[in-house]
Each structure stands twice: as structure tokens, then as C-alpha cells.
Design an enzyme around this catalytic site. Structure first.
Site, PDB file in Angstrom:
ATOM      1  N   ASP A   1       5.254  15.928 -18.320  1.00  0.00           N
ATOM      2  CA  ASP A   1       4.063  15.670 -17.516  1.00  0.00           C
ATOM      3  C   ASP A   1       3.716  16.819 -16.563  1.00  0.00           C
ATOM      4  O   ASP A   1       2.577  17.300 -16.547  1.00  0.00           O
ATOM      5  CB  ASP A   1       4.253  14.353 -16.753  1.00  0.00           C
ATOM      6  CG  ASP A   1       3.051  13.931 -15.935  1.00  0.00           C
ATOM      7  OD1 ASP A   1       2.751  14.617 -14.923  1.00  0.00           O
ATOM      8  OD2 ASP A   1       2.420  12.919 -16.268  1.00  0.00           O
ATOM      9  N   ILE A  61      -0.010  11.557 -16.337  1.00  0.00           N
ATOM     10  CA  ILE A  61      -0.303  11.861 -17.738  1.00  0.00           C
ATOM     11  C   ILE A  61       0.647  11.101 -18.654  1.00  0.00           C
ATOM     12  O   ILE A  61       0.245  10.581 -19.709  1.00  0.00           O
ATOM     13  CB  ILE A  61      -0.237  13.374 -17.978  1.00  0.00           C
ATOM     14  CG1 ILE A  61      -1.236  14.089 -17.062  1.00  0.00           C
ATOM     15  CG2 ILE A  61      -0.539  13.701 -19.437  1.00  0.00           C
ATOM     16  CD1 ILE A  61      -1.155  15.607 -17.103  1.00  0.00           C
ATOM     17  N   ASP A  62       1.910  10.999 -18.266  1.00  0.00           N
ATOM     18  CA  ASP A  62       2.868  10.212 -19.051  1.00  0.00           C
ATOM     19  C   ASP A  62       2.420   8.757 -19.166  1.00  0.00           C
ATOM     20  O   ASP A  62       2.385   8.183 -20.269  1.00  0.00           O
ATOM     21  CB  ASP A  62       4.249  10.252 -18.395  1.00  0.00           C
ATOM     22  CG  ASP A  62       5.131  11.355 -18.954  1.00  0.00           C
ATOM     23  OD1 ASP A  62       5.006  11.672 -20.141  1.00  0.00           O
ATOM     24  OD2 ASP A  62       5.954  11.895 -18.195  1.00  0.00           O
ATOM     25  N   TYR A  63       2.126   8.152 -18.031  1.00  0.00           N
ATOM     26  CA  TYR A  63       1.759   6.736 -18.060  1.00  0.00           C
ATOM     27  C   TYR A  63       0.436   6.512 -18.796  1.00  0.00           C
ATOM     28  O   TYR A  63       0.281   5.535 -19.539  1.00  0.00           O
ATOM     29  CB  TYR A  63       1.695   6.173 -16.640  1.00  0.00           C
ATOM     30  CG  TYR A  63       3.058   5.985 -16.024  1.00  0.00           C
ATOM     31  CD1 TYR A  63       3.935   5.005 -16.488  1.00  0.00           C
ATOM     32  CD2 TYR A  63       3.490   6.794 -14.984  1.00  0.00           C
ATOM     33  CE1 TYR A  63       5.192   4.836 -15.938  1.00  0.00           C
ATOM     34  CE2 TYR A  63       4.746   6.633 -14.426  1.00  0.00           C
ATOM     35  CZ  TYR A  63       5.597   5.652 -14.908  1.00  0.00           C
ATOM     36  OH  TYR A  63       6.851   5.485 -14.361  1.00  0.00           O
ATOM     37  N   GLY A 106       1.106   6.605 -22.414  1.00  0.00           N
ATOM     38  CA  GLY A 106       1.681   5.335 -22.863  1.00  0.00           C
ATOM     39  C   GLY A 106       0.615   4.288 -23.105  1.00  0.00           C
ATOM     40  O   GLY A 106       0.635   3.573 -24.122  1.00  0.00           O
TER      41      GLY A 106
END
Length: 390
Positions: free
Chosen positions: A132, A160-162, A165
């Protein structure tokens, strides 16, 4: 019946983006199997062991060594009956393990195959590992974030990761709907880079029109005024005067007709041009009042605003409790692990924690029995260190 009941998901992902997607699918009723190396994913030690439990509820646990023939055969048996396969290796790694898209699609043409990577399966950066913060730097988000005319900053979470997801979970749902119509599976190519670019969309639009890069503005915004955190006698508060209507609400609610009548502040363009005059005026007024005094006038008037809280405040917020936004689940040896709840709320599918996040290999025996292994075969594979059980 939950929306994804009778949907088998193989989740080979680690860290945040993939596990978040798998957890959402599990919340919606899918049978999600978290496939880990024999000693567990490499983020298991973080947060005193609470990292993995915080984002892997409603999954079963299977521990395999995919470098062994025995471990690969267990996974291939599951591939043949699965609906979804999720992986988040650097592009090329999953192919070397024998589970690339072309291989598994031949074994199971109905399979939805989701690949998450830093930069995607194609393009000159596709071979790079990507986390991220790397993407935050790459897409200009870090450069756009920080104190006014100060040093660039990383955003203080993993947005950005979440977001990846969430995008992965919705993409899988779309692909399952498509399979319902066509009978065919397909591959999803999700990258943190693409999701990050999506998060920067309005700045990309602005650059296309003006050629300008975002200016670091702290909690403010170069295009809108007033839009920032202002100190008060007590708690700081955030004011979102995103248009002229909100400006009128702000002035009227606070009884500041002089601000409203001031021609320097009539339009947003005027307020941006005269920011250096306006913001100190607002700050001086706010410092004469408490946050509660201001919010008690602004919120009933319909002003977009809020107190600027810490995490320790928001987890105790009555709205957090009313929305069920935070879950607390007890884990042996760790205690209560708090985490964010699923933000997707369906009227006919309330989210429940049917399973705690699994320990490494917690359901290995159960899952292997389901795909035809005898207890003797399981014991032999355990002895050969192809699988692990708790």
C-alpha cells in the site's frame, strides 16, 4: 439463506487486501478456506498475534506446503470443486506452484479466479512487489498529503489495501453473477495500482483541465474554502464548506451575517482567493467557543461538519455502537480482538460471526476428509510435512 451460501472460496491471500475480500465473502455466507503455509502467513505475529484474527473471521483454516506434491494434490482436489480461487502472489509465482489461471481453468472451467497484485498482471511494472505505501507514493497520493507546504506524508492507514479488498469482493460477486448467466468462469486482475488511481480520480480530472498537481494542504483543500480542521476551546472540528449553500448555512447558524455579506466571500472562488483572510477569521471565532457549542448550532442547521476524534474516541462513539461498526471477538491466548465490521449491510443478510478466524491448519483434517482423504492418508501427508494440523 445468505447470498453466497453453497459457494466454496479458496483464499490463498495474506496481509490486508485479499483477506479483507475473503472475509466479506465469508460474511455473506461463502465457505471460505484460508490456505496458509505450514507455519502460517507471515503477518501472523503482528499486533501480538491479533493481525490475522482481525480480518479472517468466517473462514476455515488449511495449512499446506505447496512445494510438495502432496500439498499440491490437496489443493487441486479443492480447485476441482471450488467456485472461487483467490491469490495475491507477485505475478508468475502462482504459475511456478502449478496453479496458474490456464492450469486451473482446465481443471474447473466454472472457476472464478481472482489475482491481486501490486501492479497487475500486465504492464512494465507487473513484476514488482507492491505494498500500500509503495502505491501511495507511486500514484501521487503521498505527494498530495501532508501539512501545508510541508513534507509529504503517508496516509495513516492502508486505504488502497482495504479499497482493493472491497473491489475484489465486488468483482467476484459480479463474476459469479456472470457465471450464472453464461456457465463460465473468468479471471479477475486486480491491482493496488489501479485501485489507487481510482482513488485519485478527481485530481486526475483537475490535472487534465489545469495541468496542476495537488497542493499539500494539511486538512484543507486547494479547490474549496472553508474545508479544514479548525481548533476550538476544546475539541478541533472539521468544517466542509463544499459549496455556496453550505457557506450560507455556516454563516446563518453561527449568526455571522457580516461574513455572509462580505463580498470577498460570496462564492467559493472568492473564498479560495481570499483564504488567507477568511480562515484566520473563522479560527479566531471558533477559539472563542467549545466544539459542543459550535456543533450544537451547525449540525441541526444541516452543516457538513464533525468533531476531529482519535481512534480511542470513535470506538466508544454511540453511533459506532448503534451501527455495529466494531466487532470484539475473544481468542485464546490473545484476548478480545477488536476489528471493523463488514460495511455492506443487506436487509435480508445480517452479518454474523459464524466462525472465529482459524488457527493455522485448524480445519485441515476436516477439509481433507471432505475431498476424499482417509485418516491414514492425512497422517502420512502430515508426517511428510506436506500438510499441518492443529
Amino acid at each position: 439463506m445468505l447470498p453466497l451460501s453453497d459457494t466454496l472460496v479458496l483464499d490463498l491471500t495474506q496481509v490486508i487486501a485479499g483477506p479483507t475480500a475473503g472475509q466479506i465473502l465469508g460474511d455473506m455466507g461463502a465457505d471460505v478456506i484460508k490456505v496458509e503455509p505450514l507455519h502460517g502467513e507471515h503477518f501472523r505475529p503482528h499486533f501480538g498475534g491479533a493481525w490475522v484474527p482481525s480480518m479472517n473471521r468466517n473462514k476455515r483454516g488449511l495449512a499446506l506446503d505447496l512445494r510438495t506434491a502432496g500439498g499440491r494434490e490437496v489443493l487441486m482436489r479443492l480447485v476441482r470443486k471450488a467456485d472461487v480461487f483467490m491469490e495475491a502472489f507477485t505475478p508468475g509465482v502462482i504459475d511456478k506452484l502449478g496453479f496458474g489461471w490456464e492450469v486451473v481453468a482446465k481443471e474447473n472451467p466454472r472457476l472464478i479466479y481472482a489475482s491481486i497484485s501490486g501492479y497487475g498482471q500486465t504492464g512494465p511494472y507487473s513484476h514488482r512487489a507492491g505494498y500500500d505505501p509503495c502505491i501511495q507514493a507511486e500514484i501521487g497520493l503521498m505527494d498530495a498529503t501532508g501539512p501545508y507546504q510541508g513534507e509529504m506524508c503517508r496516509v495513516g492507514t492502508a486505504p488502497i489495501d482495504y479499497a482493493t479488498g472491497l473491489a475484489c469482493a465486488s468483482g467476484i460477486a459480479f463474476a459469479l453473477l456472470g457465471r450464472h448467466k453464461t456457465g463460465k468462469g473468468q479471471r479477475l486482475d486486480l491491482s493496488l495500482f489501479d485501485v489507487g488511481m481510482h482513488l485519485m480520480s478527481h485530481w486526475i480530472t483537475n490535472h487534465g483541465l489545469t495541468g496542476e498537481n495537488p497542493e499539500r494542504m494539511g486538512t484543507s483543500n486547494s479547490l474549496i474554502c472553508p474545508l479544514r480542521v479548525f481548533p476550538t476551546r476544546t475539541q478541533p472540528i472539521f468544517i466542509a464548506g463544499t459549496n455556496d449553500a453550505f457557506w450560507r448555512i455556516l454563516c446563518t447558524a453561527l449568526g455571522r451575517k457580516d461574513w455572509l455579506d462580505d463580498k470577498r466571500f460570496t462564492t467559493n472562488a472568492d473564498r479560495v482567493a481570499n483564504r488567507a483572510i477568511l480562515e484566520p477569521m473563522i479560527e479566531a471565532y471558533f477559539l472563542e467557543h467549545t466544539a459542543d457549542e459550535l456543533l450544537d448550532k451547525l449540525i441541526p442547521a444541516g452543516m457538513a461538519c464533525s468533531a476531529a476524534y482519535k481512534v480511542s474516541d470513535v470506538v466508544k462513539n454511540p453511533h459506532t455502537a448503534a451501527r455495529g461498526s466494531v466487532l470484539g471477538i475473544d481468542y485464546p491466548g490473545i484476548g478480545t480482538v477488536k476489528s471493523a465490521n463488514n460495511p455492506i449491510k443487506l436487509s435480508d443478510a445480517p452479518v454474523e460471526t459464524r466462525r472465529k478466524s482459524p488457527m493455522v491448519g485448524e480445519h485441515t483434517v476436516e477439509i481433507m476428509r471432505e475431498v476424499g482423504y482417509s485418516d491414514a492418508e492425512i497422517a502420512a501427508l502430515r508426517e511428510a510435512k506436506a500438510v499441518a494440523t492443529t
